[in-house]
Structures are given as structure tokens and as C-alpha cells.
Motif scaffolding. Structure first.
Motif, PDB file in Angstrom:
ATOM      1  N   GLU A   8       0.563  -0.961   0.122  1.00 36.07           N
ATOM      2  CA  GLU A   8       0.061   0.293  -0.401  1.00 36.07           C
ATOM      3  C   GLU A   8       1.134   1.067   0.388  1.00 36.07           C
ATOM      4  OE1 GLU A   8      -2.228  -0.616   3.939  1.00 36.07           O
ATOM      5  OE2 GLU A   8      -0.622   0.367   4.497  1.00 36.07           O
ATOM      6  N   GLU A   9       0.513   2.404  -0.353  1.00 44.88           N
ATOM      7  CA  GLU A   9       0.553   4.070  -0.343  1.00 44.88           C
ATOM      8  C   GLU A   9       1.700   4.012   1.178  1.00 44.88           C
ATOM      9  OE1 GLU A   9      -3.217   3.871   1.437  1.00 44.88           O
ATOM     10  OE2 GLU A   9      -1.963   2.667   0.039  1.00 44.88           O
ATOM     11  N   PRO A  10       3.004   4.694   1.254  1.00 42.61           N
ATOM     12  CA  PRO A  10       3.102   5.030   3.037  1.00 42.61           C
ATOM     13  C   PRO A  10       1.870   6.266   3.199  1.00 42.61           C
ATOM     14  CG  PRO A  10       4.936   5.260   1.051  1.00 42.61           C
ATOM     15  CD  PRO A  10       3.419   4.844   0.749  1.00 42.61           C
ATOM     16  N   ALA A  11       1.789   6.513   4.637  1.00 40.27           N
ATOM     17  CA  ALA A  11       1.528   7.531   4.867  1.00 40.27           C
ATOM     18  C   ALA A  11       1.263   8.837   4.899  1.00 40.27           C
ATOM     19  CB  ALA A  11       1.575   7.059   6.922  1.00 40.27           C
ATOM     20  N   ILE A  12       2.395   9.079   4.372  1.00 40.28           N
ATOM     21  CA  ILE A  12       2.777  10.628   4.298  1.00 40.28           C
ATOM     22  C   ILE A  12       1.908   9.990   2.609  1.00 40.28           C
ATOM     23  CG2 ILE A  12       4.894   9.940   2.742  1.00 40.28           C
ATOM     24  CD1 ILE A  12       3.991  13.090   4.491  1.00 40.28           C
ATOM     25  N   ILE A  13       1.538   9.996   2.124  1.00 39.27           N
ATOM     26  CA  ILE A  13       0.694   9.546   0.743  1.00 39.27           C
ATOM     27  C   ILE A  13      -0.747  10.176   0.990  1.00 39.27           C
ATOM     28  CG2 ILE A  13      -0.439   8.962  -1.086  1.00 39.27           C
ATOM     29  CD1 ILE A  13       2.465  10.531  -1.525  1.00 39.27           C
ATOM     30  N   ARG A  14      -1.132   9.070   1.985  1.00 45.84           N
ATOM     31  CA  ARG A  14      -2.389   9.305   2.423  1.00 45.84           C
ATOM     32  C   ARG A  14      -2.755  10.509   3.325  1.00 45.84           C
ATOM     33  NH1 ARG A  14      -1.424   3.996   4.325  1.00 45.84           N
ATOM     34  NH2 ARG A  14      -0.456   4.661   6.301  1.00 45.84           N
ATOM     35  N   SER A  15      -1.425  11.258   4.100  1.00 41.82           N
ATOM     36  CA  SER A  15      -1.683  12.422   4.411  1.00 41.82           C
ATOM     37  C   SER A  15      -1.470  13.374   3.491  1.00 41.82           C
ATOM     38  CB  SER A  15       0.092  12.476   5.486  1.00 41.82           C
ATOM     39  OG  SER A  15      -0.414  12.249   6.438  1.00 41.82           O
TER      40      SER A  15
END
Length: 111
Positions: free
Chosen positions: A88-95
Motif C-alpha cells: 500500500e501507499e506510505p502514510a505520507i501519501i494518505r496525509s
């Protein structure tokens, strides 16, 4: 078309890919940084207490995105590049997507 390439990288591999997209499109590059920045220890996915492991297990843990000085609402096309962590995408991308969702003109789909 006004476009920009937003990307997050730790090892530099995603930056290489982003540069190729920039060469093909002429769009400027915008590197995304977390605040506080990730350290080498933060991305040690083999350690159960590493920051990236905690963010993977708890999606409510979202790092702040360091301001980058681009008006996203003025863009027609947004390219987003990132490494895959735990499929999945890293948390920074979700942010990034959470923080700037309302400024994006296009619908954002995750698949």
C-alpha cells in the motif's frame, strides 16, 4: 494543461521514476516530506516499533506534510509517485491526499 508531479521517496528510486515522468510531460517535480522527517530507523519495516510499522498498523497515524508552495487547485493534472510499503501507499501519501483532497479538481481513486 497545468500539471505537477508530487512524489515521496526515501531510497531515491521513486525520484528516478518521477524524473522520467517530468521529462516526458514537462511538469515540475514536487518532493513530499513528512514533518517531522522520516529517519532511516523510522522506515525499518522489520522493527515492530518503527514509525512506518506503526503507521501501517494504525491508519489514523498520519504525518504532517511539509508545505511545498504549490497551489494544487490551479492544476489540471496531478501525478503522485511513491514506494509501496506493505502492498500500500506510505502514510505520507494518505496525509497528502487527505490534506489536499478538497483542492484537487479530479476525483481521487485508490485501487
Amino acid at each position: 494543461m497545468k500539471a505537477a508531479i508530487f512524489y515521496f521517496t526515501m531510497s531515491g528510486n521513486t525520484e528516478l521514476a518521477a524524473k522520467e515522468v517530468a521529462e516526458a510531460t514537462g511538469a515540475p517535480l514536487v518532493r513530499l516530506h513528512a514533518e517531522p522527517p522520516y529517519t532511516v530507523d523510522d522506515i525499518d519495516w522489520t522493527h515492530p516499533d518503527a514509525r512506518c510499522t506503526r503507521e501501517h498498523k494504525d491508519h489514523s497515524l498520519l504525518p504532517r506534510v511539509k508545505p511545498f508552495g504549490v497551489d494544487i487547485s490551479s492544476l489540471d493534472t496531478v501525478f503522485i509517485g511513491f514506494p509501496i510499503w506493505w502492498h500500500e501507499e506510505p502514510a505520507i501519501i494518505r496525509s497528502f491526499l487527505t490534506t489536499y483532497h478538497d483542492q484537487l479538481k479530479a476525483e481521487v481513486l485508490r485501487f
